[in-house]
Design a protein around this motif. Structure first.
Motif, short mmCIF file in Angstrom:
data_model
loop_
_atom_site.label_atom_id
_atom_site.label_comp_id
_atom_site.label_asym_id
_atom_site.label_seq_id
_atom_site.Cartn_x
_atom_site.Cartn_y
_atom_site.Cartn_z
N LEU A 107 0.83 -1.21 0.00
CA LEU A 107 0.00 0.00 0.00
C LEU A 107 0.87 1.26 0.00
O LEU A 107 0.61 2.21 -0.75
N ALA A 108 1.92 1.27 0.82
CA ALA A 108 2.81 2.44 0.87
C ALA A 108 3.53 2.63 -0.46
O ALA A 108 3.64 3.76 -0.96
N PHE A 109 4.02 1.53 -1.04
CA PHE A 109 4.75 1.61 -2.29
C PHE A 109 3.85 2.07 -3.43
O PHE A 109 4.13 3.08 -4.10
N ALA A 110 2.75 1.37 -3.64
CA ALA A 110 1.85 1.71 -4.75
C ALA A 110 1.16 3.05 -4.51
O ALA A 110 1.00 3.85 -5.44
N GLY A 111 0.77 3.30 -3.26
CA GLY A 111 0.10 4.57 -2.95
C GLY A 111 0.99 5.76 -3.19
O GLY A 111 0.54 6.80 -3.70
N SER A 112 2.25 5.66 -2.81
CA SER A 112 3.16 6.80 -3.01
C SER A 112 3.44 7.01 -4.50
O SER A 112 3.57 8.15 -4.95
N LEU A 113 3.52 5.93 -5.25
CA LEU A 113 3.73 6.08 -6.70
C LEU A 113 2.51 6.73 -7.35
O LEU A 113 2.65 7.63 -8.18
N GLY A 129 10.75 8.60 -0.58
CA GLY A 129 11.11 7.94 0.68
C GLY A 129 10.05 6.96 1.14
O GLY A 129 10.35 5.87 1.62
N VAL A 130 8.79 7.33 0.97
CA VAL A 130 7.69 6.43 1.34
C VAL A 130 7.69 5.21 0.42
O VAL A 130 7.47 4.08 0.87
N ALA A 131 7.96 5.41 -0.86
CA ALA A 131 8.01 4.29 -1.81
C ALA A 131 9.14 3.33 -1.45
O ALA A 131 8.95 2.11 -1.46
N VAL A 132 10.29 3.86 -1.11
CA VAL A 132 11.42 3.01 -0.73
C VAL A 132 11.11 2.26 0.56
O VAL A 132 11.37 1.06 0.67
N ALA A 133 10.54 2.95 1.54
CA ALA A 133 10.18 2.29 2.80
C ALA A 133 9.14 1.19 2.56
O ALA A 133 9.23 0.11 3.15
N GLY A 134 8.18 1.43 1.70
CA GLY A 134 7.18 0.41 1.37
C GLY A 134 7.81 -0.79 0.70
O GLY A 134 7.47 -1.94 1.01
N VAL A 136 10.95 -1.79 1.01
CA VAL A 136 11.74 -2.50 2.03
C VAL A 136 10.83 -3.33 2.92
O VAL A 136 11.15 -4.47 3.26
N LEU A 137 9.68 -2.81 3.29
CA LEU A 137 8.71 -3.55 4.10
C LEU A 137 8.21 -4.79 3.35
O LEU A 137 8.05 -5.86 3.96
N LEU A 138 7.98 -4.65 2.06
CA LEU A 138 7.58 -5.80 1.24
C LEU A 138 8.61 -6.92 1.33
O LEU A 138 8.27 -8.09 1.52
N VAL A 139 9.87 -6.58 1.18
CA VAL A 139 10.95 -7.57 1.20
C VAL A 139 11.11 -8.17 2.60
O VAL A 139 11.27 -9.38 2.76
N LEU A 140 11.06 -7.34 3.62
CA LEU A 140 11.26 -7.82 4.99
C LEU A 140 10.11 -8.69 5.50
O LEU A 140 10.27 -9.41 6.48
N ALA A 141 8.96 -8.66 4.83
CA ALA A 141 7.82 -9.50 5.22
C ALA A 141 8.16 -10.99 5.09
O ALA A 141 7.50 -11.83 5.70
N ALA A 142 9.19 -11.32 4.34
CA ALA A 142 9.58 -12.73 4.19
C ALA A 142 10.09 -13.32 5.50
O ALA A 142 9.93 -14.53 5.74
N PHE A 143 10.69 -12.51 6.36
CA PHE A 143 11.26 -13.04 7.60
C PHE A 143 10.18 -13.54 8.57
O PHE A 143 10.26 -14.68 9.03
N PRO A 144 9.16 -12.75 8.91
CA PRO A 144 8.12 -13.32 9.78
C PRO A 144 7.35 -14.45 9.10
O PRO A 144 6.87 -15.36 9.77
N PHE A 145 7.25 -14.41 7.77
CA PHE A 145 6.60 -15.52 7.06
C PHE A 145 7.39 -16.81 7.27
O PHE A 145 6.81 -17.87 7.50
N HIS A 146 8.70 -16.72 7.22
CA HIS A 146 9.56 -17.88 7.47
C HIS A 146 9.40 -18.38 8.91
O HIS A 146 9.31 -19.58 9.15
#
Length: 181
Positions: A107-113, A129-134, A136-146
């Motif tokens: 949402l942050a990535f697509a919304g900011s774009l 900055g919001v797009a980059v943070a979004g 990064v959050l997308l990529v980091l979601a893999a850790f709690p999924f694991h």
């Protein structure tokens, strides 16, 4: 059941039949609050150098590596694995954190774009900055999924030949309910 120190091996045929597994959790030894079905995949050792196969041969080298993986990987369907309330809650919590991070990041990535496209020129800088943070959050979601994955949670993995499921550090209650032989 074949036993080694801190590891038990359950035959693949045994875990693929519903109702064969004990009524206690592998990790905590508590009574099962629910039973889950999932798939375990063996880890595959690919022969040859990745750099030599992929770098020199390009797509052909990658196709060879994928072919090796397909021939060697073994998949085991596990039916009715016991999870206690703590394990079920832990899994649900990690998956919820992962979903919030993934969809919040999306949402942050697509919304900011989208906002950057529709907004005036001066507001675009902070949206990057919001797009980059979004992202990064997308990529980091893999850790709690694991961390919420069933194989990691129950401590099980398939043997390389696919003939058994190995459980690392099972609880005494789980081991006590297994058939001897």
């Amino acid at each position: 059941m074949q036993q080694q120190p801190n590891v038990i091996a359950l035959p693949a045929d045994f875990v693929q039949q519903p109702g064969n597994l004990p009524a206690h959790c592998t990790r905590h030894g508590r009574p099962a609050a629910r039973r889950v079905d999932f798939t375990l995949q063996s880890k595959v050792k690919i022969e040859g150098s990745r750099v030599r196969q992929v770098g020199a041969l390009g797509a052909a080298g990658m196709a060879d590596r994928l072919g090796q993986h397909g021939r060697k990987v073994r998949v085991t369907q596990v039916k009715g694995w016991p999870l206690c309330r703590t394990c079920a809650r832990t899994r649900a919590s990690w998956l919820a954190v992962s979903a919030v991070m993934f969809f919040g990041g999306l949402l942050a990535f697509a919304g900011s774009l989208l906002t950057g496209i529709l907004a005036e020129q001066g507001t675009v800088r902070w949206l990057a900055g919001v797009a980059v943070a979004g992202f990064v959050l997308l990529v980091l979601a893999a850790f709690p999924f694991h961390y919420g994955s069933l194989p990691r949670l129950v401590g099980a993995h398939t043997a390389p030949d696919g003939g058994s499921v190995r459980v690392v550090n099972p609880s005494e209650a789980f081991v006590a309910e297994l058939p001897r032989g």
